[in-house]
Design a protein around this motif. Structure first.
Motif, PDB file in Angstrom:
ATOM      1  N   UNK A  17       0.825  -1.207   0.000  1.00  0.00           N
ATOM      2  CA  UNK A  17       0.000   0.000   0.000  1.00  0.00           C
ATOM      3  C   UNK A  17       0.858   1.255   0.000  1.00  0.00           C
ATOM      4  N   UNK A  18       1.903   1.278   0.824  1.00  0.00           N
ATOM      5  CA  UNK A  18       2.823   2.416   0.837  1.00  0.00           C
ATOM      6  C   UNK A  18       3.468   2.582  -0.538  1.00  0.00           C
ATOM      7  N   UNK A  19       3.866   1.483  -1.136  1.00  0.00           N
ATOM      8  CA  UNK A  19       4.496   1.520  -2.453  1.00  0.00           C
ATOM      9  C   UNK A  19       3.535   2.075  -3.502  1.00  0.00           C
ATOM     10  N   UNK A  20       2.289   1.592  -3.498  1.00  0.00           N
ATOM     11  CA  UNK A  20       1.300   2.062  -4.469  1.00  0.00           C
ATOM     12  C   UNK A  20       1.024   3.549  -4.299  1.00  0.00           C
ATOM     13  N   UNK A  21       0.892   3.984  -3.065  1.00  0.00           N
ATOM     14  CA  UNK A  21       0.624   5.407  -2.815  1.00  0.00           C
ATOM     15  C   UNK A  21       1.804   6.267  -3.256  1.00  0.00           C
ATOM     16  N   UNK A  22       3.017   5.782  -3.038  1.00  0.00           N
ATOM     17  CA  UNK A  22       4.200   6.515  -3.480  1.00  0.00           C
ATOM     18  C   UNK A  22       4.251   6.625  -4.997  1.00  0.00           C
ATOM     19  N   UNK A  23       3.930   5.545  -5.679  1.00  0.00           N
ATOM     20  CA  UNK A  23       3.870   5.574  -7.143  1.00  0.00           C
ATOM     21  C   UNK A  23       2.822   6.568  -7.627  1.00  0.00           C
ATOM     22  N   UNK A 155      -7.806   0.891   0.234  1.00  0.00           N
ATOM     23  CA  UNK A 155      -8.531  -0.189  -0.435  1.00  0.00           C
ATOM     24  C   UNK A 155      -9.829   0.305  -1.074  1.00  0.00           C
ATOM     25  N   UNK A 156     -10.594   1.080  -0.325  1.00  0.00           N
ATOM     26  CA  UNK A 156     -11.885   1.540  -0.841  1.00  0.00           C
ATOM     27  C   UNK A 156     -11.710   2.430  -2.073  1.00  0.00           C
ATOM     28  N   UNK A 157     -10.738   3.319  -2.034  1.00  0.00           N
ATOM     29  CA  UNK A 157     -10.504   4.196  -3.185  1.00  0.00           C
ATOM     30  C   UNK A 157      -9.962   3.405  -4.375  1.00  0.00           C
ATOM     31  N   UNK A 158      -9.087   2.436  -4.093  1.00  0.00           N
ATOM     32  CA  UNK A 158      -8.525   1.622  -5.173  1.00  0.00           C
ATOM     33  C   UNK A 158      -9.608   0.814  -5.877  1.00  0.00           C
ATOM     34  N   UNK A 159     -10.591   0.347  -5.115  1.00  0.00           N
ATOM     35  CA  UNK A 159     -11.709  -0.379  -5.715  1.00  0.00           C
ATOM     36  C   UNK A 159     -12.501   0.529  -6.644  1.00  0.00           C
ATOM     37  N   UNK A 160     -12.811   1.726  -6.159  1.00  0.00           N
ATOM     38  CA  UNK A 160     -13.582   2.683  -6.950  1.00  0.00           C
ATOM     39  C   UNK A 160     -12.832   3.071  -8.218  1.00  0.00           C
ATOM     40  N   UNK A 161     -11.521   3.262  -8.094  1.00  0.00           N
ATOM     41  CA  UNK A 161     -10.702   3.686  -9.231  1.00  0.00           C
ATOM     42  C   UNK A 161     -10.348   2.546 -10.180  1.00  0.00           C
ATOM     43  N   UNK A 162     -10.690   1.325  -9.806  1.00  0.00           N
ATOM     44  CA  UNK A 162     -10.365   0.177 -10.645  1.00  0.00           C
ATOM     45  C   UNK A 162      -8.908  -0.212 -10.612  1.00  0.00           C
ATOM     46  N   UNK A 163      -8.210   0.134  -9.532  1.00  0.00           N
ATOM     47  CA  UNK A 163      -6.780  -0.167  -9.440  1.00  0.00           C
ATOM     48  C   UNK A 163      -6.483  -1.423  -8.628  1.00  0.00           C
TER      49      UNK A 163
END
Length: 362
Positions: A17-23, A155-163
């Motif tokens: 999660x930290x890695x994804x947010x940094x990207x 997680x909730x935002x990633x679901x909405x964004x399709x990521x």
């Protein structure tokens, strides 16, 4: 339809999660694959960040660099996701001898501790519940991240964004060459494995010396004691509300029974609280998790020797909250710009033969 992205991340624990947010903060596109199982070591961890650690209470490895990054990363995350996962709270070390008190008062004159030691309490804190004989030291720039809140907000935002791709990663479905990786209907420039303890089944990094350890915590509620600091002495007592509810941790064992909390772990934790706090309490819950620790307690971060598009970000262990943001940034800089990683985290920092020789001499 083929999905073209910059990065595919495997694992949505704390590291992933930290890695994804940094990207995302750097403007790279990504997808993150996770099987959706909520029971993992990230979710049961205490989430502490503490600049002065260990039995000898020394300034933690890379402290200044780590703290500069985490003090920026987590508040921005909470603001972006409208949540409150980042919980700064001072920490209190009760001294157990006059010698330790004297040593630390002397050591505090060293400028390297500037900004980390808040004050000394010669008469102690919480005198009705904690032995005040030798006083104690109050540490600032400490606290914890409520990891379930942190993970769920992302997680909730990633679901909405399709990521987010909710499935078990299948290594056999991955193909790669010098230019890209292909996983089912995804084409990516890079893949980063942050799958925690599942790394033991990863065919791309079979020789890394991971040594998983089991950690256990208790949730307890004191009858009378109310703490407004994290108490740290051979473990931690972390207050999480105003009603005396605290997390008590943590054990750190290499054992065969990894899957569930144990009576031995409970006894070890209760011994910690009984030796520190003079108050009645009830046990509300008991958790355990497996930390993806390494042979030298330093993370494994870097790129496969066989393929420049396959990377790993794992082994953050018990200090994932403080190590994660700093090393996520370093890994991306390494991939995108060729910046060298510190030797302490490189995948080849010790050869297999050197490890064998080191273990033989122990």
């Amino acid at each position: 339809m083929t999905d073209h992205i910059d990065y595919l991340i495997v694992g949505q624990g704390l590291a992933g999660t930290i890695l994804a947010e940094t990207l995302e903060n750097k403007g790279f596109s990504y997808r993150i694959i996770d099987n959706g199982v909520k029971k993992n070591s990230s979710r049961v961890a205490g989430g502490l960040y503490n600049p002065i650690t260990g039995r000898k209470m020394v300034k933690t490895w890379l402290c200044d660099d780590l703290w500069k990054t985490l003090d920026d990363f987590y508040p921005k995350f909470d603001q972006k996701y409208n949540t409150t996962s980042f919980k700064p709270i001072n920490l209190y070390f009760p001294f157990d001898s006059q010698e330790k008190q004297t040593d630390w008062i002397s050591a505090s004159a060293d400028e390297k501790y500037d900004g980390y030691i808040a004050k000394f309490h010669e008469d102690g804190l919480y005198q009705d519940f904690v032995e005040p004989k030798f006083g104690g030291m109050e540490i600032t720039r400490s606290g914890y991240v409520d990891i379930p809140i942190f993970l769920d907000a992302f997680l909730e935002k990633a679901k909405v964004d399709g990521r987010l791709i909710n499935e078990e990663f299948d290594h056999s479905a991955l193909s790669h060459n010098d230019n890209k990786i292909v996983y089912k209907n995804i084409k990516a420039k890079h893949i980063i494995f942050s799958e925690g303890n599942k790394v033991e089944n990863n065919p791309f990094f079979p020789t890394l010396d991971f040594r998983p350890v089991k950690g256990e915590l208790l949730l307890i509620k004191f009858k009378n004691a109310r703490f407004h600091h994290i108490l740290n002495k051979n473990g931690f007592i972390l207050p999480i509300d105003e009603n005396g509810t605290c997390k008590l941790g943590a054990t750190y064992e290499r054992v065969e029974d990894m899957d569930s909390p144990s009576e031995k772990g409970k006894r070890q934790l209760l011994e910690k609280v009984d030796n520190l706090v003079n108050d009645e309490y009830e046990i509300l819950d008991h958790w355990s998790g497996i930390r993806p620790a390494t042979f030298d307690r330093r993370p494994f971060i870097g790129t496969s020797e066989e393929n420049k598009n396959i990377h790993i970000f794992n082994g953050l262990g018990a200090k994932g909250v403080s190590l994660g943001p700093y090393f996520a940034n370093l890994l991306i800089e390494h991939i995108e710009k060729g910046t060298e990683l510190p030797r302490d985290v490189r995948l080849n920092r010790l050869s297999k033969q050197q490890r064998i020789q080191m273990n033989t001499k122990v």
